[in-house]
Design a protein around this motif. Sequence first.
Motif, mmCIF file in Angstrom:
data_model
loop_
_atom_site.group_PDB
_atom_site.id
_atom_site.type_symbol
_atom_site.label_atom_id
_atom_site.label_comp_id
_atom_site.label_asym_id
_atom_site.label_seq_id
_atom_site.Cartn_x
_atom_site.Cartn_y
_atom_site.Cartn_z
ATOM 1 N N UNK A 53 0.822 -1.222 0.000
ATOM 2 C CA UNK A 53 0.000 0.000 0.000
ATOM 3 C C UNK A 53 0.846 1.258 0.000
ATOM 4 N N UNK A 54 1.843 1.299 0.909
ATOM 5 C CA UNK A 54 2.678 2.503 0.997
ATOM 6 C C UNK A 54 3.501 2.681 -0.271
ATOM 7 N N UNK A 55 4.045 1.572 -0.800
ATOM 8 C CA UNK A 55 4.839 1.665 -2.021
ATOM 9 C C UNK A 55 4.011 2.163 -3.197
ATOM 10 N N UNK A 56 2.809 1.616 -3.377
ATOM 11 C CA UNK A 56 1.944 2.026 -4.492
ATOM 12 C C UNK A 56 1.475 3.472 -4.307
ATOM 13 N N UNK A 57 1.081 3.798 -3.084
ATOM 14 C CA UNK A 57 0.579 5.146 -2.810
ATOM 15 C C UNK A 57 1.678 6.184 -3.051
ATOM 16 N N UNK A 58 2.841 5.927 -2.528
ATOM 17 C CA UNK A 58 3.942 6.883 -2.676
ATOM 18 C C UNK A 58 4.345 7.036 -4.138
ATOM 19 N N UNK A 59 4.492 5.916 -4.823
ATOM 20 C CA UNK A 59 4.907 5.964 -6.222
ATOM 21 C C UNK A 59 3.920 6.698 -7.098
ATOM 22 N N UNK A 73 2.330 13.983 -9.357
ATOM 23 C CA UNK A 73 2.824 15.356 -9.194
ATOM 24 C C UNK A 73 3.841 15.710 -10.270
ATOM 25 N N UNK A 74 4.749 14.785 -10.576
ATOM 26 C CA UNK A 74 5.723 15.029 -11.648
ATOM 27 C C UNK A 74 5.016 15.188 -12.993
ATOM 28 N N UNK A 75 3.908 14.442 -13.179
ATOM 29 C CA UNK A 75 3.159 14.525 -14.430
ATOM 30 C C UNK A 75 2.302 15.764 -14.561
ATOM 31 N N UNK A 76 2.242 16.614 -13.517
ATOM 32 C CA UNK A 76 1.515 17.872 -13.612
ATOM 33 C C UNK A 76 0.182 17.887 -12.902
ATOM 34 N N UNK A 77 -0.109 16.921 -12.063
ATOM 35 C CA UNK A 77 -1.376 16.887 -11.347
ATOM 36 C C UNK A 77 -1.286 17.709 -10.069
ATOM 37 N N UNK A 78 -2.439 18.182 -9.614
ATOM 38 C CA UNK A 78 -2.490 18.883 -8.328
ATOM 39 C C UNK A 78 -2.392 17.868 -7.195
ATOM 40 N N UNK A 79 -2.213 18.368 -5.980
ATOM 41 C CA UNK A 79 -2.081 17.466 -4.828
ATOM 42 C C UNK A 79 -3.354 16.654 -4.613
ATOM 43 N N UNK A 80 -4.521 17.298 -4.767
ATOM 44 C CA UNK A 80 -5.792 16.583 -4.585
ATOM 45 C C UNK A 80 -5.969 15.508 -5.648
ATOM 46 N N UNK A 81 -5.586 15.817 -6.900
ATOM 47 C CA UNK A 81 -5.693 14.835 -7.983
ATOM 48 C C UNK A 81 -4.719 13.685 -7.774
ATOM 49 N N UNK A 82 -3.475 14.009 -7.374
ATOM 50 C CA UNK A 82 -2.483 12.959 -7.135
ATOM 51 C C UNK A 82 -2.899 12.068 -5.968
ATOM 52 N N UNK A 83 -3.565 12.655 -4.961
ATOM 53 C CA UNK A 83 -4.043 11.874 -3.822
ATOM 54 C C UNK A 83 -5.131 10.890 -4.260
ATOM 55 N N UNK A 84 -6.063 11.368 -5.085
ATOM 56 C CA UNK A 84 -7.118 10.484 -5.601
ATOM 57 C C UNK A 84 -6.521 9.392 -6.479
ATOM 58 N N UNK A 85 -5.545 9.750 -7.294
ATOM 59 C CA UNK A 85 -4.876 8.776 -8.158
ATOM 60 C C UNK A 85 -4.209 7.686 -7.317
ATOM 61 N N UNK A 86 -3.449 8.087 -6.300
ATOM 62 C CA UNK A 86 -2.737 7.124 -5.459
ATOM 63 C C UNK A 86 -3.710 6.218 -4.727
ATOM 64 N N UNK A 87 -4.849 6.765 -4.314
ATOM 65 C CA UNK A 87 -5.863 5.962 -3.623
ATOM 66 C C UNK A 87 -6.481 4.943 -4.561
ATOM 67 N N UNK A 88 -6.868 5.403 -5.762
ATOM 68 C CA UNK A 88 -7.522 4.517 -6.717
ATOM 69 C C UNK A 88 -6.632 3.392 -7.201
ATOM 70 N N UNK A 89 -5.343 3.667 -7.383
ATOM 71 C CA UNK A 89 -4.430 2.662 -7.921
ATOM 72 C C UNK A 89 -4.048 1.615 -6.882
ATOM 73 N N UNK A 90 -4.484 1.779 -5.652
ATOM 74 C CA UNK A 90 -4.091 0.851 -4.591
ATOM 75 C C UNK A 90 -4.949 -0.401 -4.549
#
Length: 820
Positions: free
Chosen positions: A334-340, A346-363
Motif C-alpha cells: 500500500x505505501x509503495x503504491x501510494x507513494x509511487x 505530481x511530476x506529471x503535472x497533477x495537483x495534490x488533490x488529484x495525485x491523492x485520488x490517483x494514489x488511492x484509486x491505484x491501490x
Amino acid sequence: MHAGHGTAIFFTQLLLLVLVGRLLGEVMQRLRQPAVMGQLLAGVLLGPSIFGALMPAWQHAVFPDNEAQKKMLDAVSELGVLLLLLSTGLETDLGLVRRMKRMAIFASAGGMLIPFVCGFALGWHLPDNLLPHPEARLVTSLFLGTALSISSVKVVAMVIREVDYLRRNIGQIILAAAILDDTTGWIIIAAIAGLGASGSVDLGHLTFSLGGTLLFIVLCFTVGKRAVAVAIRWTNDRFTVEMPVLSAILVITFVLALATDKLGVHTALGAFMAGVMIGQSPILTEQIEAQLRGLIVALFAPVFFGVAGLSVDLTILLDWRMLGLVAGLILIASIGKFTGCFIGGRVGGMSSAEALALATGMNARGSTEIIVASIGLSLGVLSKDLFTMIVIMALITTLIMPSVLRRALVRIPLSAEEKARLEKEAAEERDFLPNVERILTAVDGSANGRFAAWIAGLTAGVRGTLTTVLAPAPATTDDSAAVDAGECAGLDAYEIALAAATHAVSRAPGTPGVEEDKPVKPGEKEREAARLVLRERTGKAPQKTPELPHGPVKEGKDETPDDETSSNAAPKHEPVGEAHDDKRVSEAKEEGEFVADDPSDTAREQEAAQPESSDEAVRISDEIAKGYGFVIAGFDAPGQESDSDVPPLPLPTAVLPLTKAFDGAIAIVLAHGDHARQLDAPLDILVPVSGTDYSRHAAELAITLARAANAPVTALHVSARVAPGMLHRRWRPRVLHPDTAEAAMLENLHSLAERNGVKLRTRLLAGGKVEDAILHQIHHGKHNLLVLGVQPRFGDRLNFGAVSHRLLEERRCSVIVLSA
C-alpha cells in the motif's frame, strides 16, 4: 474411483462454486463492493479454512486430494484465466491512454517502480520456508515485485463509474494509468514466467523470450490489429451459423495464447493482447460483447476465483509471525503504491488533490492480483503460504479502496474547461451518426446511385465509419455502349465512394476550424485513411485511389476543374468496400473535382442494372442482415403505376422492399441538376427542422455533409404562428423572430454545428403551407441539396406524408430523404 463417480464430483464442485460464488457476489454488490470479491470468498468458505475446519470429511469428499480430480477443475480454471484476460483486454481503451499519455505514463511509472523495488526487496529477504524453491529466490522476488506493482482495472473502473467520474479528467487519468499498469505488468509476468520454467537465469532462453515477446507485441499493434478486424468482419459477413463472431473471438484468443506459449512466456499475454485487438474491431457490437461477458460472468469467473479461494489457508494467520508478515506485506504494497503514484502524478503535472485520488484509486489490486498470484502458484514460483498472503493483501486493499476513493474524488473541483467538455460529450451521446457502427450503401449505376456513393463516401470519410458499398455486377451484353454503362454501374460505385472519402478526409479535420483559401492536394495519408474507411470485402485494396483534378479552389466557390476524369478500368465483379478508421484523421486543406460520365449514357446505365429484381432484392436483404446501423440508398426511379387509392411516392421502386427489410435509418438519395452530371459539384444544403427526432437526425446528416465538403448549410423552421401581414392577398412567407421554444431548438442545432466545426445559418418563416415555404427557400436561397427528415407511414404503400410527397414531386434540387 470410477469415471462416473469422478464426473459426479466434478459437477458437484462446479455447482457449489457457481452457486455460492454468485450468491456471495450478489451480497458484495449490494455492499457496493466488487462481485469478484464474493466469488473469492466463496472459495475461501468452501476451502480448508472454514468448510474443511467445520466438516472435514464432507469437504474432503467434495474436494478430494486427488490429482486427476484436481486437473479437471484446474482445466476449467485455466480457461477462466484466459477468458478473464480476454475480457480485460476488451475493456482496454488505448485511445484513452493516448489522450492522457503524459500524466498516465508518469503515474504508472512511479506507481510500478517503487512497489516493484519494495516487493523485490521483500522477496529477497523472505525466510526460506516461505519460498517454494529457495535456490530460485531471484525468480520469486521478481514475481513478487511485479505482483505488488499492478492495479485492478476492473475494480478501479467500477468505482469511478459508480461515482460518475468516468468522463472526468481525474477519472480518465486513473483509468489510463491502471490500463498502462496492467499492460506493462502482463508483459513483465510473461517474461518472468519464462524464467520460472527453468528456475534460473538462462541468458539464451531469456533473450529468446524477451525478443519474441517484443516482436509479438509489435506485430499485434501493427498488422495483427488489422488482421483481427478483417477476420472478425469476414466471419460476421460470410457465416450463417449462430454466433459466428463469438466463435471467431475464442479461436483468435486460443491461437494467440498458444503463440505466446511457444515463445516460452505465459498464455495470459496472448489472451490479453487478443482482447486488446478484438476490442478495437468495429464489429464488436454490444450484443456480441454481452454474450461473451455473460459466458465469463456466469461460469468461468466464479469457478476461477472460487478455485483461487480454495487454495487460501487462513489457518496460517494463527501463527503470529505469519500474521506479522501478512501485515507487513499489506503495508509495503500500500505505501509503495501510494507513494509511487503520488510522486508520479505530481511530476506529471497533477495537483495534490488529484495525485491523492490517483494514489488511492491505484491501490486496489482486486481480480488482477488474484490472477497474478494464481499464475505464480501454478508455475511453482509462489508457495501456498505466500499465495495466501498475496490474496489476503488483494482482498483488504480492494475492500478499503472504494470508500476512500469516493471521498478523495468529491474534493476535486470541476474546472470550466472540463465542464464544457463534459457538456459537449453528454450532447454527443444523444446524437445519431456517432453511434452508427456500420453503414451500408446500396446503389445501382444510375445518376442517383453515383451521387449516393459520393454522399456515402463523404459521410464515411468524415466520420471514419466502417462502410460497405453494395453495387450490382456489370451487365453482359453485345452492345459496347451498354457494356460501358454496366462497367460504370458496377465499377464506379466503390471508386466514387473512395474518391469522396479521400475528399472528406482532406477537407474535414477531426477538430473544428478548416483553414480557408489554402487548398492542398490530398497526400498518401489521406488516401490511406479513405482506404481504411472503404475497402473491398475480398480484402484486396484498389491499386490506385481515384485521383481528383486539383486547382486553386476557393472555399464554397464553383470552380472549373482542370480536367475531367471518368472510369476506364477493367470491369470487376461485385465491387464491395468496407473497413474502418479507429481514429479521427488530422487536418488537411483541399477541394477537388470528380466528374461523372457523360449524362447522355443515363438511359443505358439504367438498363444495365436494375436492383428491383428478386435476386438483387434478396442480395440486399441478405447484406442488411449482417448488421448495419444506417443505409444509404441510390437507385433509378422509373415510372410507377398505382393500383391503390394511396398515390405512389415519387421514389425508386427498390426503396419499398429496402424499408421493409431494414428498421433503422435509411437515406434515399435523388440526384438533380449538376449533381447528376458532376458528382462533387459544390453543395449548398437546406435542412427543414421541426423539433422532432427525425428532423434532428436530418440536421445531423446535413451538418456532417457540410463538414465533409466545407459547404454552407441552412436550417429552416416553418412556424405555425401567425405573423404580421399573413392576411396579405398575395401569399409569401414572412420572417419571424423565434419564440422561446423555437429559440431553444435553433440553439440546440447551433451547438450541434459548433461541435462539428460547421457554421450553421438558420431561417424562421411563417405563412402558407410548409412545403410552399420550403420550395420558396430553395428558390431564393439557391440551395442545391435538400436533406429531408421524414417518418414512414406504412399502409398498402410507403407514405411519408403530404409535405414530403409534394417536395419530391416538384423536386427543384437534389434530395436526401432520411427515414428514421
